[in-house]
Design a protein around this motif. Sequence first.
Motif, PDB file in Angstrom:
ATOM      1  N   LYS A 260      -2.065   9.416  16.500  1.00 23.68           N
ATOM      2  CA  LYS A 260      -1.866   8.703  15.238  1.00 23.68           C
ATOM      3  C   LYS A 260      -3.217   8.371  14.611  1.00 23.68           C
ATOM      4  CE  LYS A 260       2.672   8.257  15.610  1.00 23.68           C
ATOM      5  NZ  LYS A 260       3.618   8.871  14.655  1.00 23.68           N
ATOM      6  N   ILE A 261      -3.264   8.423  13.290  1.00 25.87           N
ATOM      7  CA  ILE A 261      -4.481   8.107  12.543  1.00 25.87           C
ATOM      8  C   ILE A 261      -4.159   7.034  11.515  1.00 25.87           C
ATOM      9  CG2 ILE A 261      -6.243   9.006  10.957  1.00 25.87           C
ATOM     10  CD1 ILE A 261      -5.779  11.770  12.249  1.00 25.87           C
TER      11      ILE A 261
ATOM     12  N   MET B 265       0.846  -1.182   0.000  1.00 25.77           N
ATOM     13  CA  MET B 265       0.000   0.000   0.000  1.00 25.77           C
ATOM     14  C   MET B 265       0.885   1.237   0.000  1.00 25.77           C
ATOM     15  SD  MET B 265      -2.820   0.985   2.850  1.00 25.77           S
ATOM     16  CE  MET B 265      -3.572  -0.622   2.646  1.00 25.77           C
ATOM     17  N   SER B 266       0.701   2.097  -0.951  1.00 21.94           N
ATOM     18  CA  SER B 266       1.537   3.280  -1.076  1.00 21.94           C
ATOM     19  C   SER B 266       0.893   4.452  -0.360  1.00 21.94           C
ATOM     20  CB  SER B 266       1.739   3.627  -2.558  1.00 21.94           C
ATOM     21  OG  SER B 266       2.444   4.836  -2.680  1.00 21.94           O
ATOM     22  N   LEU B 267       1.582   4.960   0.657  1.00 21.94           N
ATOM     23  CA  LEU B 267       1.083   6.095   1.415  1.00 21.94           C
ATOM     24  C   LEU B 267       2.087   7.230   1.338  1.00 21.94           C
ATOM     25  CD1 LEU B 267      -0.201   4.324   4.633  1.00 21.94           C
ATOM     26  CD2 LEU B 267      -1.500   4.985   2.634  1.00 21.94           C
ATOM     27  N   GLU B 268       1.587   8.443   1.125  1.00 25.47           N
ATOM     28  CA  GLU B 268       2.470   9.582   1.059  1.00 25.47           C
ATOM     29  C   GLU B 268       2.899   9.996   2.458  1.00 25.47           C
ATOM     30  OE1 GLU B 268       0.473  12.639  -0.993  1.00 25.47           O
ATOM     31  OE2 GLU B 268       0.348  11.529  -2.879  1.00 25.47           O
ATOM     32  N   ALA B 269       4.159  10.412   2.575  1.00 27.97           N
ATOM     33  CA  ALA B 269       4.694  10.808   3.871  1.00 27.97           C
ATOM     34  C   ALA B 269       4.335  12.258   4.167  1.00 27.97           C
ATOM     35  CB  ALA B 269       6.204  10.626   3.910  1.00 27.97           C
ATOM     36  N   LYS B 270       3.028  12.491   4.303  1.00 29.83           N
ATOM     37  CA  LYS B 270       2.534  13.810   4.670  1.00 29.83           C
ATOM     38  C   LYS B 270       1.708  13.665   5.939  1.00 29.83           C
ATOM     39  CE  LYS B 270       1.759  15.932   0.099  1.00 29.83           C
ATOM     40  NZ  LYS B 270       0.692  16.525  -0.733  1.00 29.83           N
ATOM     41  N   THR B 271       1.769  14.648   6.785  1.00 31.88           N
ATOM     42  CA  THR B 271       0.845  14.672   7.911  1.00 31.88           C
ATOM     43  C   THR B 271      -0.319  15.555   7.532  1.00 31.88           C
ATOM     44  OG1 THR B 271       1.776  16.624   8.965  1.00 31.88           O
ATOM     45  CG2 THR B 271       2.800  14.518   9.496  1.00 31.88           C
ATOM     46  N   CYS B 272      -1.417  15.400   8.291  1.00 30.97           N
ATOM     47  CA  CYS B 272      -2.587  16.236   8.044  1.00 30.97           C
ATOM     48  C   CYS B 272      -2.242  17.712   8.150  1.00 30.97           C
ATOM     49  CB  CYS B 272      -3.696  15.894   9.048  1.00 30.97           C
ATOM     50  SG  CYS B 272      -4.667  14.447   8.607  1.00 30.97           S
TER      51      CYS B 272
ATOM     52  N   GLY C 202      -6.995   4.748  -1.145  1.00 30.02           N
ATOM     53  CA  GLY C 202      -7.919   4.092  -0.230  1.00 30.02           C
ATOM     54  C   GLY C 202      -7.456   4.099   1.209  1.00 30.02           C
ATOM     55  N   ALA C 203      -6.356   4.831   1.493  1.00 33.01           N
ATOM     56  CA  ALA C 203      -5.775   4.738   2.830  1.00 33.01           C
ATOM     57  C   ALA C 203      -5.060   6.028   3.223  1.00 33.01           C
ATOM     58  CB  ALA C 203      -4.790   3.573   2.884  1.00 33.01           C
ATOM     59  N   TYR C 204      -4.841   6.150   4.516  1.00 31.43           N
ATOM     60  CA  TYR C 204      -4.015   7.227   5.062  1.00 31.43           C
ATOM     61  C   TYR C 204      -3.404   6.726   6.361  1.00 31.43           C
ATOM     62  CZ  TYR C 204      -2.385  11.372   7.385  1.00 31.43           C
ATOM     63  OH  TYR C 204      -1.575  12.267   8.039  1.00 31.43           O
ATOM     64  N   ALA C 205      -2.171   7.094   6.630  1.00 35.52           N
ATOM     65  CA  ALA C 205      -1.539   6.772   7.903  1.00 35.52           C
ATOM     66  C   ALA C 205      -0.631   7.920   8.307  1.00 35.52           C
ATOM     67  CB  ALA C 205      -0.731   5.477   7.809  1.00 35.52           C
ATOM     68  N   THR C 206      -0.735   8.327   9.557  1.00 38.87           N
ATOM     69  CA  THR C 206       0.201   9.312  10.085  1.00 38.87           C
ATOM     70  C   THR C 206       1.604   8.735   9.994  1.00 38.87           C
ATOM     71  OG1 THR C 206      -1.469  10.087  11.655  1.00 38.87           O
ATOM     72  CG2 THR C 206       0.825  10.682  12.100  1.00 38.87           C
ATOM     73  N   PRO C 207       2.523   9.393   9.306  1.00 36.34           N
ATOM     74  CA  PRO C 207       3.876   8.839   9.172  1.00 36.34           C
ATOM     75  C   PRO C 207       4.652   8.905  10.480  1.00 36.34           C
ATOM     76  CG  PRO C 207       3.770  11.021   8.193  1.00 36.34           C
ATOM     77  CD  PRO C 207       2.367  10.659   8.573  1.00 36.34           C
ATOM     78  N   GLY C 208       5.604   7.982  10.614  1.00 34.16           N
ATOM     79  CA  GLY C 208       6.447   7.968  11.802  1.00 34.16           C
ATOM     80  C   GLY C 208       5.920   7.013  12.845  1.00 34.16           C
TER      81      GLY C 208
END
Length: 289
Positions: A88-89, A1-8, A24-30
């Motif tokens: 974290k989200i 799953m490719s997630l961009e390393a951006k925070t909200c 289809g996804a988001y994750a708080t990086p770190g």
Amino acid sequence: MSLEAKTCRRMSSCDFQEQIKRTGAYATPGEKPGVVLPSVLATAIFHMLMARIYVIGYLSARRPNFEVERWADFGFRVYRLVEGMGGKIRIDGFERIKEADMPVVWVSNHMSSLETYLLPSLLTTWSRLMVVLKEPLAHYPLFGRVVRAVDPIRLKRENAMDDLRKVMTEGSAGLKNGRSALIFPQGKRMRRFDPESFNSLGAKLAARAGVPVVPLAVCMDFLRVGEWQRDLFASVHIGSTVRISCGEPIPSDLPQGEIQARCRNFICAKLGEWQRESGLVLLEGTERK
């Protein structure tokens, strides 16, 4: 799953929705936890900053077209607040949703008031949204203006049959006009999910309108319901990850019992998975770890 390393904090609500639509996804990086504030201090700061968001929302909701143009921005400020405080989200499963599937009936478990803020900013990625809410929310100071501006289905919770008729009538009309519906079939916020309290209102509405049902599992233990007053004394727990997971769309032509079982099973499976990972007790009847 490719997630961009951006925070909200570095994204706009449009950026956020574009990422959700694309991945289809988001994750708080770190993964390394920062300084975790004690719950008492975090709670005071959170509610103080939420008051500012309410004021911004109130002023914005007085202008025309809030639901279409600024509702997502209002909710996205809360995403930024959660992450800004070190929370974290994690969001996943929304690659299952296609434009051709819209509108739908979203059904979700209900843990805290965070769902009321966070889910609309996410779900309006695909279509306009109507939320089934309790009537008193429309009369809250400041936030009540936001509630009224998004034209929800407001239930008095005095007569179950009256509420059912209202959801069927207003919900069917809204779905026919291209607005998806968000329903919390538990009726009230519960830290632990009890499948027996998860009613079939979403399945009934979807069957009547002929649209799919999409189950959502959420873990919002970050903001726990208050023990004395459910909103005023809601406590913040930064170490609890905010999680939102989307299940497979369920066709409305299936028997209502099967639709209901699929929704419950998805939510129970996800909460069970998160319970094993976190040690939180998220399912009613399971032993405390």
